[in-house]
Scaffold this motif. Structure first.
Motif, short mmCIF file in Angstrom:
data_model
loop_
_atom_site.label_atom_id
_atom_site.label_comp_id
_atom_site.label_asym_id
_atom_site.label_seq_id
_atom_site.Cartn_x
_atom_site.Cartn_y
_atom_site.Cartn_z
N GLU A 1 74.77 57.26 -36.33
CA GLU A 1 75.93 56.39 -36.15
C GLU A 1 76.82 57.05 -35.11
O GLU A 1 76.93 58.27 -35.09
N ILE B 1 79.20 52.28 -34.21
CA ILE B 1 77.94 51.68 -33.80
C ILE B 1 76.91 52.28 -34.75
O ILE B 1 76.80 53.51 -34.84
N THR B 2 76.20 51.44 -35.49
CA THR B 2 75.25 51.92 -36.49
C THR B 2 73.82 51.78 -35.98
O THR B 2 73.57 51.19 -34.92
N ASN B 3 72.89 52.30 -36.77
CA ASN B 3 71.46 52.22 -36.44
C ASN B 3 71.17 52.75 -35.04
O ASN B 3 70.38 52.18 -34.29
N VAL B 4 71.81 53.85 -34.68
CA VAL B 4 71.74 54.40 -33.33
C VAL B 4 70.55 55.34 -33.18
O VAL B 4 70.38 56.27 -33.98
N SER B 5 69.77 55.10 -32.14
CA SER B 5 68.68 56.00 -31.75
C SER B 5 68.63 56.02 -30.23
O SER B 5 68.81 54.99 -29.58
N GLY C 1 71.22 50.20 -30.98
CA GLY C 1 72.31 50.30 -31.94
C GLY C 1 72.75 48.92 -32.38
O GLY C 1 72.27 47.90 -31.87
N THR C 2 73.68 48.91 -33.33
CA THR C 2 74.23 47.65 -33.85
C THR C 2 75.74 47.79 -33.91
O THR C 2 76.26 48.76 -34.48
N TYR C 3 76.44 46.82 -33.31
CA TYR C 3 77.90 46.78 -33.39
C TYR C 3 78.26 45.60 -34.26
O TYR C 3 77.93 44.46 -33.93
#
Length: 181
Positions: free
Chosen positions: A60, A68-72, A101-103
């Protein structure tokens, strides 16, 4: 050649104060995998050549009270991007690849991006996303606009100067598509 798993802020404290100022705006709560290679004598005048690689997986990024989640992604820093020029901030580049990522609930990708010249940074790359427009409702005040249906597809190339993490002279080129709204 140094390899380790390290927290973002712990890694930041190993770097020069001007780089710390930038990196400390962000926080990644899970450790990242890092590798640092230093070529040259740390006691010599001038900077040695430095290359740092980092792999971030399922983490994150927190910045300015948002996440921002699911960050790679994979990132590489080097302070000698142009041969023949001195090692240091003006000749430094950060390259990011495979960023996902996911915002809010909106997933996005940055397949590739660079930040060049850390004294006068310029970021460039590509931003892509596809999502149901109703997902914007959680990010935008419903008195402004409210979506009940539709699909957005975005593919934008960007080029923007950065000053204290603020965007200056942003340029975008690409496509934004809205269907069934």
């Amino acid at each position: 050649d140094i390899r380790t798993n390290i927290l973002w802020h712990d890694a930041s404290h190993l770097l020069s104060p001007n780089i710390q100022l930038i990196l400390n705006h962000f926080d990644l709560p899970k450790p990242l995998e890092a590798r640092c290679v230093i070529h040259g004598d740390l006691n010599d005048k001038g900077d040695p050549a430095i290359v740092v690689n980092a792999n971030i997986q399922n983490n994150e990024i927190r910045i300015a009270g948002r996440a921002i989640t699911n960050v790679s992604f994979h990132a590489e820093y080097n302070n000698h991007s142009e041969k023949g020029k001195p090692n240091g901030d003006p000749n430094s580049v950060v390259t990011v690849s495979g960023f996902t990522g996911t915002y809010g609930s909106i997933p996005f990708q940055i397949p590739g991006a660079t930040i060049a010249n850390l004294l006068k940074p310029v970021a460039s790359g590509t931003f892509k996303t596809e999502f149901g427009l109703a997902k914007l409702n959680e990010l935008i005040d419903e008195r402004l606009i409210l979506f009940s249906d539709g699909q957005a597809t975005v593919s934008l190339d960007f080029h923007v100067a950065l000053d204290d993490l603020k965007l200056h002279q942003p340029r975008f080129q690409g496509a934004v598509g809205i269907r069934h709204a």
